[in-house]
Design a protein around this motif. Structure first.
Motif, PDB file in Angstrom:
ATOM      1  N   LEU A 197       0.833  -1.203   0.000  1.00 18.79           N
ATOM      2  CA  LEU A 197       0.000   0.000   0.000  1.00 18.79           C
ATOM      3  C   LEU A 197       0.865   1.250   0.000  1.00 18.79           C
ATOM      4  O   LEU A 197       0.652   2.178  -0.792  1.00 18.79           O
ATOM      5  N   ALA A 198       1.872   1.278   0.879  1.00 14.64           N
ATOM      6  CA  ALA A 198       2.759   2.444   0.964  1.00 14.64           C
ATOM      7  C   ALA A 198       3.497   2.668  -0.352  1.00 14.64           C
ATOM      8  O   ALA A 198       3.624   3.801  -0.821  1.00 14.64           O
ATOM      9  N   ASN A 199       3.939   1.573  -0.974  1.00  9.38           N
ATOM     10  CA  ASN A 199       4.642   1.680  -2.258  1.00  9.38           C
ATOM     11  C   ASN A 199       3.757   2.264  -3.347  1.00  9.38           C
ATOM     12  O   ASN A 199       4.236   2.913  -4.272  1.00  9.38           O
ATOM     13  N   SER A 200       2.444   2.015  -3.214  1.00 10.33           N
ATOM     14  CA  SER A 200       1.548   2.534  -4.247  1.00 10.33           C
ATOM     15  C   SER A 200       1.020   3.926  -3.874  1.00 10.33           C
ATOM     16  O   SER A 200       0.091   4.432  -4.517  1.00 10.33           O
ATOM     17  N   GLY A 201       1.581   4.539  -2.837  1.00  8.39           N
ATOM     18  CA  GLY A 201       1.262   5.929  -2.533  1.00  8.39           C
ATOM     19  C   GLY A 201       0.319   6.159  -1.375  1.00  8.39           C
ATOM     20  O   GLY A 201      -0.102   7.282  -1.114  1.00  8.39           O
ATOM     21  N   VAL A 202      -0.020   5.084  -0.634  1.00  5.51           N
ATOM     22  CA  VAL A 202      -0.961   5.219   0.483  1.00  5.51           C
ATOM     23  C   VAL A 202      -0.204   5.507   1.781  1.00  5.51           C
ATOM     24  O   VAL A 202       0.853   4.925   2.042  1.00  5.51           O
ATOM     25  N   ARG A 203      -0.754   6.438   2.595  1.00  2.00           N
ATOM     26  CA  ARG A 203      -0.251   6.644   3.957  1.00  2.00           C
ATOM     27  C   ARG A 203      -0.935   5.614   4.853  1.00  2.00           C
ATOM     28  O   ARG A 203      -2.154   5.629   4.989  1.00  2.00           O
ATOM     29  N   VAL A 204      -0.155   4.700   5.421  1.00  2.00           N
ATOM     30  CA  VAL A 204      -0.711   3.633   6.254  1.00  2.00           C
ATOM     31  C   VAL A 204      -0.449   3.955   7.725  1.00  2.00           C
ATOM     32  O   VAL A 204       0.693   4.207   8.108  1.00  2.00           O
ATOM     33  N   ILE A 205      -1.526   3.970   8.532  1.00  2.00           N
ATOM     34  CA  ILE A 205      -1.365   4.209   9.978  1.00  2.00           C
ATOM     35  C   ILE A 205      -1.894   2.986  10.723  1.00  2.00           C
ATOM     36  O   ILE A 205      -3.095   2.707  10.692  1.00  2.00           O
ATOM     37  N   ALA A 206      -1.001   2.222  11.365  1.00  2.00           N
ATOM     38  CA  ALA A 206      -1.412   0.999  12.050  1.00  2.00           C
ATOM     39  C   ALA A 206      -1.222   1.132  13.552  1.00  2.00           C
ATOM     40  O   ALA A 206      -0.147   1.498  14.023  1.00  2.00           O
ATOM     41  N   ALA A 207      -2.300   0.839  14.317  1.00  2.00           N
ATOM     42  CA  ALA A 207      -2.220   0.870  15.775  1.00  2.00           C
ATOM     43  C   ALA A 207      -2.336  -0.546  16.310  1.00  2.00           C
ATOM     44  O   ALA A 207      -3.145  -1.337  15.825  1.00  2.00           O
ATOM     45  N   GLY A 208      -1.522  -0.897  17.294  1.00  3.64           N
ATOM     46  CA  GLY A 208      -1.612  -2.245  17.858  1.00  3.64           C
ATOM     47  C   GLY A 208      -0.754  -2.428  19.090  1.00  3.64           C
ATOM     48  O   GLY A 208       0.136  -1.620  19.379  1.00  3.64           O
ATOM     49  N   LEU A 209      -1.039  -3.502  19.815  1.00  5.25           N
ATOM     50  CA  LEU A 209      -0.263  -3.860  21.006  1.00  5.25           C
ATOM     51  C   LEU A 209       1.116  -4.332  20.595  1.00  5.25           C
ATOM     52  O   LEU A 209       1.239  -5.225  19.756  1.00  5.25           O
ATOM     53  N   ASP A 210       2.163  -3.763  21.170  1.00  7.61           N
ATOM     54  CA  ASP A 210       3.504  -4.248  20.851  1.00  7.61           C
ATOM     55  C   ASP A 210       3.848  -5.518  21.634  1.00  7.61           C
ATOM     56  O   ASP A 210       4.644  -6.324  21.208  1.00  7.61           O
ATOM     57  N   MET A 211       3.200  -5.701  22.814  1.00  4.18           N
ATOM     58  CA  MET A 211       3.467  -6.902  23.619  1.00  4.18           C
ATOM     59  C   MET A 211       2.165  -7.572  24.052  1.00  4.18           C
ATOM     60  O   MET A 211       1.154  -6.906  24.251  1.00  4.18           O
ATOM     61  N   ASP A 212       2.234  -8.892  24.229  1.00  5.88           N
ATOM     62  CA  ASP A 212       1.075  -9.623  24.752  1.00  5.88           C
ATOM     63  C   ASP A 212       1.100  -9.577  26.289  1.00  5.88           C
ATOM     64  O   ASP A 212       1.944  -8.901  26.888  1.00  5.88           O
ATOM     65  N   TYR A 213       0.212 -10.335  26.936  1.00  7.78           N
ATOM     66  CA  TYR A 213       0.083 -10.267  28.396  1.00  7.78           C
ATOM     67  C   TYR A 213       1.279 -10.868  29.130  1.00  7.78           C
ATOM     68  O   TYR A 213       1.402 -10.726  30.334  1.00  7.78           O
ATOM     69  N   LEU A 214       2.161 -11.562  28.380  1.00  7.90           N
ATOM     70  CA  LEU A 214       3.373 -12.105  28.988  1.00  7.90           C
ATOM     71  C   LEU A 214       4.569 -11.177  28.790  1.00  7.90           C
ATOM     72  O   LEU A 214       5.677 -11.461  29.227  1.00  7.90           O
ATOM     73  N   GLY A 215       4.335 -10.070  28.083  1.00 10.54           N
ATOM     74  CA  GLY A 215       5.426  -9.146  27.802  1.00 10.54           C
ATOM     75  C   GLY A 215       6.235  -9.553  26.581  1.00 10.54           C
ATOM     76  O   GLY A 215       7.350  -9.067  26.370  1.00 10.54           O
ATOM     77  N   LYS A 216       5.672 -10.451  25.764  1.00  9.52           N
ATOM     78  CA  LYS A 216       6.360 -10.899  24.539  1.00  9.52           C
ATOM     79  C   LYS A 216       5.845 -10.126  23.326  1.00  9.52           C
ATOM     80  O   LYS A 216       4.658  -9.785  23.272  1.00  9.52           O
ATOM     81  N   PRO A 217       6.731  -9.856  22.326  1.00  7.37           N
ATOM     82  CA  PRO A 217       6.302  -9.178  21.099  1.00  7.37           C
ATOM     83  C   PRO A 217       5.070  -9.848  20.502  1.00  7.37           C
ATOM     84  O   PRO A 217       4.985 -11.079  20.499  1.00  7.37           O
ATOM     85  N   PHE A 218       4.129  -9.040  20.014  1.00  9.50           N
ATOM     86  CA  PHE A 218       2.811  -9.563  19.639  1.00  9.50           C
ATOM     87  C   PHE A 218       2.650  -9.690  18.117  1.00  9.50           C
ATOM     88  O   PHE A 218       2.651  -8.691  17.394  1.00  9.50           O
TER      89      PHE A 218
END
Ligand code: ADP
Ligand code: MG
Length: 182
Positions: free
Chosen positions: A98-119
């Protein structure tokens, strides 16, 4: 038209959805064509809307696979994604397309799960993003800056949809203390 990827990450209650909605509303004011996607797995508040904990909301399209964004998203100026951690591992590639085709992509999300591991696909997405913003909640135990989502409920699967009844925001210290007692 030039595209890029922005990531908004942090723990639960850190204001990721709030910040996503803020950026998307500003794009809307500038009369940009926007589309918001969220994974079908997230049905906490509303089937279609993206809703923050302080009850801001914005219309969204629920989809099952990251790939599904290409069809609708390709013709947009801005594509917003909420709960990005629940998407499959194809997400970084789809965002890059999407970005390569000219779209501004805004993604929101949890960086870690409930164990503190990357999600899920979040670490890979953060690696290829132009901008990464980390937002923070307030630790409900001590009031410090919270970086972790502490699970109060006694369930052990990685995906457990819930709210203040199942999770609380905690700082490094209080998260560690809580995990010790489990
Ligand atoms: P996220 O998408 O990161 O889970 P939201 O944008 O949905 O966060 O909600 C952020 C809002 O949650 C804050 O503005 C505040 O009103 C509320 N909130 C509830 N608990 C906390 C907490 N422990 N720390 C900060 N904000 C909290
Ligand atoms: Mg959110």
């Amino acid at each position: 038209k030039r595209g890029w990827i922005e990531v908004i990450c942090g723990s639960m209650f850190s204001g990721k959805t709030e910040e996503l909605i803020r950026r998307l509303n500003r794009a809307k004011i500038a009369k940009q064509k926007i589309e918001i996607f969220k994974p079908t797995i997230d049905k906490r508040y509303h089937e279609e809307d993206v809703v923050s904990h302080n009850a801001n909301s914005i219309r969204s399209t629920p989809i099952g696979f990251a790939q599904d964004m290409l069809l609708l998203g390709g013709s947009c100026d801005v594509v917003g994604i909420d709960e990005a951690q629940f998407f499959d591992e194809g997400l970084p590639e789809v965002c890059a397309k999407l970005a390569n085709s000219g779209v501004r992509v805004i993604a929101a999300g949890l960086d870690m799960d409930y164990l503190g591991k990357p999600f899920g696909p979040m670490p890979a997405l953060m690696a290829v993003a132009e901008y990464v913003t980390k937002v923070h909640a307030v630790c409900v135990q001590c009031g410090d800056i919270a970086n972790y989502s502490y699970r109060i409920a006694a369930d052990e699967k990685q995906v457990l949809l819930g709210e203040t009844d199942s999770y609380e925001a905690r700082c490094r210290h209080c998260f560690k203390e809580g995990m010790k007692r489990k």
